[in-house]
Design an enzyme around this catalytic site. Sequence first.
Site, short mmCIF file in Angstrom:
data_model
loop_
_atom_site.label_atom_id
_atom_site.label_comp_id
_atom_site.label_asym_id
_atom_site.label_seq_id
_atom_site.Cartn_x
_atom_site.Cartn_y
_atom_site.Cartn_z
N LEU A 55 -3.63 16.62 6.75
CA LEU A 55 -4.35 16.41 5.48
C LEU A 55 -5.36 15.29 5.56
O LEU A 55 -6.40 15.32 4.90
CB LEU A 55 -3.35 16.11 4.36
CG LEU A 55 -2.38 17.23 3.98
CD1 LEU A 55 -1.39 16.75 2.93
CD2 LEU A 55 -3.15 18.45 3.46
N GLY A 56 -5.07 14.27 6.34
CA GLY A 56 -5.98 13.13 6.43
C GLY A 56 -5.27 11.96 7.09
O GLY A 56 -4.08 12.01 7.40
N GLY B 244 -5.37 7.37 7.46
CA GLY B 244 -5.89 6.07 7.05
C GLY B 244 -5.52 5.04 8.10
O GLY B 244 -5.13 5.38 9.22
N GLY C 10 -1.51 5.34 8.85
CA GLY C 10 -0.79 6.54 9.23
C GLY C 10 -1.54 7.82 8.91
O GLY C 10 -2.52 7.83 8.18
N VAL D 173 -1.33 11.85 7.47
CA VAL D 173 -0.61 12.57 6.42
C VAL D 173 -0.65 14.06 6.72
O VAL D 173 -1.70 14.61 7.05
CB VAL D 173 -1.22 12.29 5.02
CG1 VAL D 173 -0.40 13.00 3.94
CG2 VAL D 173 -1.26 10.79 4.75
N LYS E 25 3.74 11.25 5.23
CA LYS E 25 2.91 10.21 5.84
C LYS E 25 3.66 9.61 7.02
O LYS E 25 4.68 8.94 6.86
CB LYS E 25 2.57 9.12 4.82
CG LYS E 25 1.68 8.01 5.39
CD LYS E 25 1.35 6.99 4.30
CE LYS E 25 0.45 5.89 4.84
NZ LYS E 25 0.11 4.91 3.78
N ASP F 21 -6.04 -2.58 -2.28
CA ASP F 21 -6.92 -1.63 -1.58
C ASP F 21 -7.28 -0.45 -2.47
O ASP F 21 -7.16 0.72 -2.08
CB ASP F 21 -6.24 -1.14 -0.30
CG ASP F 21 -7.24 -0.58 0.72
OD1 ASP F 21 -8.44 -0.91 0.62
OD2 ASP F 21 -6.82 0.18 1.62
#
Length: 411
Positions: A77-78, A80, A83, A85, A99, A198
């Site tokens: 999914l993506g 950062g 970690g 996901v 995650k 953040d």
Amino acid sequence: MKAAIVILVFLLVMILTRLSVAVQRFFNGKKLSSASNPQLPKCITPAVHKLLDELEKPIRFSSLQLKIATQNFSSFLGAGAYGAVYKGELPGGFMVAVKVLNGSSDKKIEDQFLAEVSTIGRTHHINLVLLYGFCFEKDLRALVYEFLEKSSLDRLLFNGGGDNSTIEWESLHNIAVGTARGIAYLHEECQQRIIHYDIKPENILLNSELCPKVSDFGLAKLCNREKTHMTLTEGGRGTPGYAAPEMWMPFPVSHKCDVYSFGMLLFEILGRRRNMDENLPESQEWFPKWVWKKFEKGEFSDLMVVCRIEDKDRDKAERMAMVALWSVQYLPELRPWMSHVVKMLEGGLNIPRPRNPFQHLTSGSPRSDLVARFIEEACSLKREIARTTSESFATCPTPTMQKYEIEIATL
């Protein structure tokens, strides 16, 4: 005969109940409890065990269960800073986002785990992402969250250069208000104040109805309410472009740093663009300052044309712009509380005319003298820490710290 039937029914109910509990434990993992799990996995340190024991027993998944749920982590999914996901599906078609934490050492991974679970694990709010459970094994450290169909706000606003003008302004306004409510809950309604550190579009997730949920608490910290400011012992936090100026300076910060980040987020919702875009004319390159210039000159109509805002939405757009300008004020004490931000966005509170939030960027500004004083005193305090105990340090605040009621807390 009737007695025999009653006994048979009772036995059948008992068997089905035990079978249901066994199936649930097999698929969804057992809850962490000193009573049911006297032998904890060796990889769970005392700090992790203590934290999980204090919470409402989040579900503990095994690495095998999460590998099955995510089809061996095949649906990415993506990612950062803390970690990657993956999309997962539990038995019964229940969708989750897994995650997988990463870091340069076990200590860093544990710190990330503690940061997220100790904050989001204590909260329950419609505008905060929901934590279902975790996996803390030697080969896998992961957090299991609710799955949100519309991904993150950055994909809605900046969808790869595609056309985002079809997004209803009402939807964008609701996203702004919902996000503000989530942050206000963290700051003002939790038993211990939670500072996110953040806030940015990538960390605002959206469900199928575009309801926003604040996520990614890898930098978050708990703060006792009696301590208004904290010293960041790890150095700078947050993401450049969203992090408040004080985050990069050697003096204490407060929850107002989240207000600044939210203000920068509001600008991007207002303009449906990144705040910094070098492909635009120089005057529009940095959107927040361009908004201030238009507001200062009374040329808000120009902004509406550029941002594709219809006349029927002018009132909400003006409020959003004014709230954004107040939220990014250079001095933290000038920024509003998030509960006030919610009321101003909803129209329930009058908004005073904002001051110039970028005055400190001009040469000869009186703000520079204040910053220099803070930095000078912060450096003196740092030298003092090296040769005194924490107790004596706590009893010797500087004049500037006394004036602004700043209190030091070591994280």
